[in-house]
Design a protein around this motif. Structure first.
Motif, PDB file in Angstrom:
ATOM      1  N   ARG A  43      -2.831   1.287   1.253  1.00  0.00           N
ATOM      2  CA  ARG A  43      -2.397   1.349   2.517  1.00  0.00           C
ATOM      3  C   ARG A  43      -1.504   0.161   2.944  1.00  0.00           C
ATOM      4  NH1 ARG A  43      -8.523   1.050   4.904  1.00  0.00           N
ATOM      5  NH2 ARG A  43      -9.320   2.765   3.771  1.00  0.00           N
ATOM      6  N   THR A  44      -0.579   0.643   3.570  1.00  0.00           N
ATOM      7  CA  THR A  44       0.561  -0.176   4.097  1.00  0.00           C
ATOM      8  C   THR A  44       0.753  -0.222   5.719  1.00  0.00           C
ATOM      9  OG1 THR A  44       2.222   1.461   3.786  1.00  0.00           O
ATOM     10  CG2 THR A  44       2.012  -0.258   2.132  1.00  0.00           C
TER      11      THR A  44
ATOM     12  N   GLU B 169      -6.898  -4.249   1.458  1.00  0.00           N
ATOM     13  CA  GLU B 169      -5.938  -3.297   2.181  1.00  0.00           C
ATOM     14  C   GLU B 169      -6.059  -3.604   3.775  1.00  0.00           C
ATOM     15  OE1 GLU B 169      -5.378   0.011  -0.699  1.00  0.00           O
ATOM     16  OE2 GLU B 169      -6.765   0.612   0.649  1.00  0.00           O
ATOM     17  N   LYS B 170      -5.125  -2.793   4.328  1.00  0.00           N
ATOM     18  CA  LYS B 170      -5.215  -3.035   5.969  1.00  0.00           C
ATOM     19  C   LYS B 170      -6.649  -2.342   6.513  1.00  0.00           C
ATOM     20  CE  LYS B 170      -0.795  -4.001   6.323  1.00  0.00           C
ATOM     21  NZ  LYS B 170      -0.372  -5.285   6.734  1.00  0.00           N
ATOM     22  N   TYR B 171      -6.925  -2.768   7.294  1.00  0.00           N
ATOM     23  CA  TYR B 171      -8.392  -2.157   8.113  1.00  0.00           C
ATOM     24  C   TYR B 171      -7.946  -1.036   8.680  1.00  0.00           C
ATOM     25  CZ  TYR B 171     -11.970  -1.787  11.434  1.00  0.00           C
ATOM     26  OH  TYR B 171     -12.858  -1.227  12.202  1.00  0.00           O
ATOM     27  N   ARG B 172      -9.041   0.139   8.515  1.00  0.00           N
ATOM     28  CA  ARG B 172      -9.004   1.269   9.158  1.00  0.00           C
ATOM     29  C   ARG B 172     -10.199   1.428   9.826  1.00  0.00           C
ATOM     30  NH1 ARG B 172      -7.084   6.091   5.534  1.00  0.00           N
ATOM     31  NH2 ARG B 172      -9.126   5.718   4.641  1.00  0.00           N
TER      32      ARG B 172
ATOM     33  N   LYS C   7      -0.374  -0.267   9.526  1.00  0.00           N
ATOM     34  CA  LYS C   7      -1.612  -0.980  10.359  1.00  0.00           C
ATOM     35  C   LYS C   7      -2.111   0.020  11.130  1.00  0.00           C
ATOM     36  CE  LYS C   7       0.485  -5.304  10.465  1.00  0.00           C
ATOM     37  NZ  LYS C   7       0.925  -6.441  11.277  1.00  0.00           N
ATOM     38  N   THR C   8      -3.486  -0.136  11.670  1.00  0.00           N
ATOM     39  CA  THR C   8      -4.116   0.827  12.389  1.00  0.00           C
ATOM     40  C   THR C   8      -3.211   0.665  13.985  1.00  0.00           C
ATOM     41  OG1 THR C   8      -5.831   0.461  11.299  1.00  0.00           O
ATOM     42  CG2 THR C   8      -6.032   1.435  13.726  1.00  0.00           C
TER      43      THR C   8
END
Length: 129
Positions: free
Chosen positions: A114-115, A30-33, A117-118
């Motif tokens: 998660r879609t 998934e997108k990085y957080r 982006k940070t």
């Protein structure tokens, strides 16, 4: 390793029983957080196990390992048309070196991935500058 092709023409099925893991790797899918926003510990990861030189994988929540090198594992898997060996998570069983069955890792699921982006730590107006 047993192979069974009776249920579906698209995928072969196989079974691994009481084997030791050579390598266990986890990759964030998934997108990085960043840690300040909750981190990636509970995000979806690809878990890749190497047993007897062959790669087996599955997608699961969390970065926690489902088995350790000292454990023996048993599971069923499907071989896709592309040649991937996807573990069927519901059949995954890990046993300690004493033979005791253990449940490790996050066995849950979440309905939404998660879609987003940070974002950078600035207002959106400042991005344009």
């Amino acid at each position: 390793m047993d192979l069974d092709n009776s249920h579906d023409d698209a995928m072969l099925r196989g079974k691994i029983e009481n084997k030791r893991i050579e390598h266990y790797k986890k990759y964030l899918t998934e997108k990085y957080r960043p840690p300040s926003k909750g981190g990636n510990t509970s995000a979806r990861h690809a878990h890749v196990l190497i047993i007897d030189g062959e790669k087996y994988s599955f997608l699961a929540l969390g970065a926690q390992q489902w088995a350790y090198k000292s454990d023996t594992v048993s599971f069923e898997y499907e071989i896709t048309k592309e040649g991937y060996r996807n573990i069927i998570k519901e059949t995954f069983v890990a046993r300690t070196k004493d033979g005791v069955e253990v449940v490790r890792g996050n066995r849950g699921f979440k309905s939404r991935l998660r879609t987003a982006k940070t974002r950078m730590p600035a207002s959106r107006r400042e991005w344009r500058d």
